[in-house]
Design a protein around this motif. Sequence first.
Motif, PDB file in Angstrom:
ATOM      1  N   PRO A  35      37.443  20.431  40.501  1.00 12.92           N
ATOM      2  CA  PRO A  35      38.359  18.638  40.365  1.00 12.92           C
ATOM      3  C   PRO A  35      39.363  18.999  39.149  1.00 12.92           C
ATOM      4  O   PRO A  35      39.986  17.845  39.682  1.00 12.92           O
ATOM      5  CB  PRO A  35      36.890  19.066  39.251  1.00 12.92           C
ATOM      6  CG  PRO A  35      36.203  19.267  39.230  1.00 12.92           C
ATOM      7  CD  PRO A  35      36.166  20.717  40.049  1.00 12.92           C
ATOM      8  N   ASP A  36      39.726  20.354  38.709  1.00  9.16           N
ATOM      9  CA  ASP A  36      41.229  20.068  37.960  1.00  9.16           C
ATOM     10  C   ASP A  36      41.556  20.094  38.812  1.00  9.16           C
ATOM     11  O   ASP A  36      43.442  19.306  38.604  1.00  9.16           O
ATOM     12  CB  ASP A  36      41.252  21.335  37.000  1.00  9.16           C
ATOM     13  CG  ASP A  36      41.087  22.508  37.781  1.00  9.16           C
ATOM     14  OD1 ASP A  36      40.822  22.906  38.862  1.00  9.16           O
ATOM     15  OD2 ASP A  36      41.543  23.506  37.605  1.00  9.16           O
ATOM     16  N   GLU A  71      42.489  17.284  40.785  1.00  6.22           N
ATOM     17  CA  GLU A  71      43.003  15.914  39.357  1.00  6.22           C
ATOM     18  C   GLU A  71      44.344  15.786  39.740  1.00  6.22           C
ATOM     19  O   GLU A  71      45.501  15.074  39.515  1.00  6.22           O
ATOM     20  CB  GLU A  71      42.352  16.050  38.303  1.00  6.22           C
ATOM     21  CG  GLU A  71      42.921  15.057  37.626  1.00  6.22           C
ATOM     22  CD  GLU A  71      42.598  15.179  36.008  1.00  6.22           C
ATOM     23  OE1 GLU A  71      42.706  15.033  35.010  1.00  6.22           O
ATOM     24  OE2 GLU A  71      41.522  15.814  35.658  1.00  6.22           O
ATOM     25  N   MET A  72      44.971  17.056  39.738  1.00  2.00           N
ATOM     26  CA  MET A  72      46.127  16.943  39.761  1.00  2.00           C
ATOM     27  C   MET A  72      47.249  16.338  40.612  1.00  2.00           C
ATOM     28  O   MET A  72      48.089  15.821  40.979  1.00  2.00           O
ATOM     29  CB  MET A  72      46.663  18.330  39.225  1.00  2.00           C
ATOM     30  CG  MET A  72      46.697  19.419  37.808  1.00  2.00           C
ATOM     31  SD  MET A  72      46.900  20.432  37.635  1.00  2.00           S
ATOM     32  CE  MET A  72      48.640  20.962  36.494  1.00  2.00           C
ATOM     33  N   ASN A  81      46.202  14.316  43.145  1.00  2.00           N
ATOM     34  CA  ASN A  81      46.302  12.946  43.252  1.00  2.00           C
ATOM     35  C   ASN A  81      46.826  12.565  42.283  1.00  2.00           C
ATOM     36  O   ASN A  81      46.804  11.267  42.337  1.00  2.00           O
ATOM     37  CB  ASN A  81      44.142  12.374  42.850  1.00  2.00           C
ATOM     38  CG  ASN A  81      42.939  12.901  44.451  1.00  2.00           C
ATOM     39  OD1 ASN A  81      43.782  13.308  44.783  1.00  2.00           O
ATOM     40  ND2 ASN A  81      42.407  12.812  43.587  1.00  2.00           N
ATOM     41  N   SER A  82      47.423  13.189  41.037  1.00  2.00           N
ATOM     42  CA  SER A  82      47.928  12.103  41.019  1.00  2.00           C
ATOM     43  C   SER A  82      49.233  12.433  40.919  1.00  2.00           C
ATOM     44  O   SER A  82      50.265  10.736  40.732  1.00  2.00           O
ATOM     45  CB  SER A  82      48.326  12.820  39.020  1.00  2.00           C
ATOM     46  OG  SER A  82      49.094  14.268  39.150  1.00  2.00           O
ATOM     47  N   GLY A 127      45.467  16.208  33.834  1.00  2.48           N
ATOM     48  CA  GLY A 127      45.480  15.265  32.326  1.00  2.48           C
ATOM     49  C   GLY A 127      46.366  14.105  31.741  1.00  2.48           C
ATOM     50  O   GLY A 127      46.429  13.028  31.408  1.00  2.48           O
TER      51      GLY A 127
END
Length: 184
Positions: free
Chosen positions: A58-59, A62-63, A65-66, A156
């Motif tokens: 997931p981390d 997430e990176m 996808n940003s 984040g």
Amino acid sequence: VLSANPEKQKGLRDWRKRVGEDEAKKISQRAARRGTVVHKICEDYLNNQEEYINGAMPDALEMFNSLKPFLDENLNNIHAQEVALYSDHLGIAGRVDCIAEWDGVPVILDFKTSNKSKKLEWVNDYFMQCAGYAAMYFERTGFPIKDIVVAIMVAGDEPQIFKGKVSKWLPPLKKMIDEFKKNL
């Protein structure tokens, strides 16, 4: 060459003292693993591989996808990805992340990951690295690249997109190479 910079080495030694050797090792290994995974996701996505996110933690996802909307909006005409380059003139070699067009302009694009946002003055090495790739690519192909994009995916947070000119960063790179060779 760039990792041998005495200022950088001092900063790493100071950080290792602050957090402790064991913790520094854990953080470094975790960051290296995540960086490798995120780079692979970027590469697979740009290669139009349908399964580019399979197995991603997931981390890392997430990176990526940003950054994805920035890639979709700005990146086009990929010339090369993960290509080994070298320069007889500079005496260096490396593997470039991506050579493509960003907003219609040929660029060296470098993907980075970070736990926290960076200030522009903290990423000089990234620009010098990209300037080196531009010089290597020109020496190998005769195709000039004058612009750099460094895309930092921040855990984040929103990604940071830094832009620069090869002409600004090639002289300090040459100076670093000369210093490195003097200390061999």
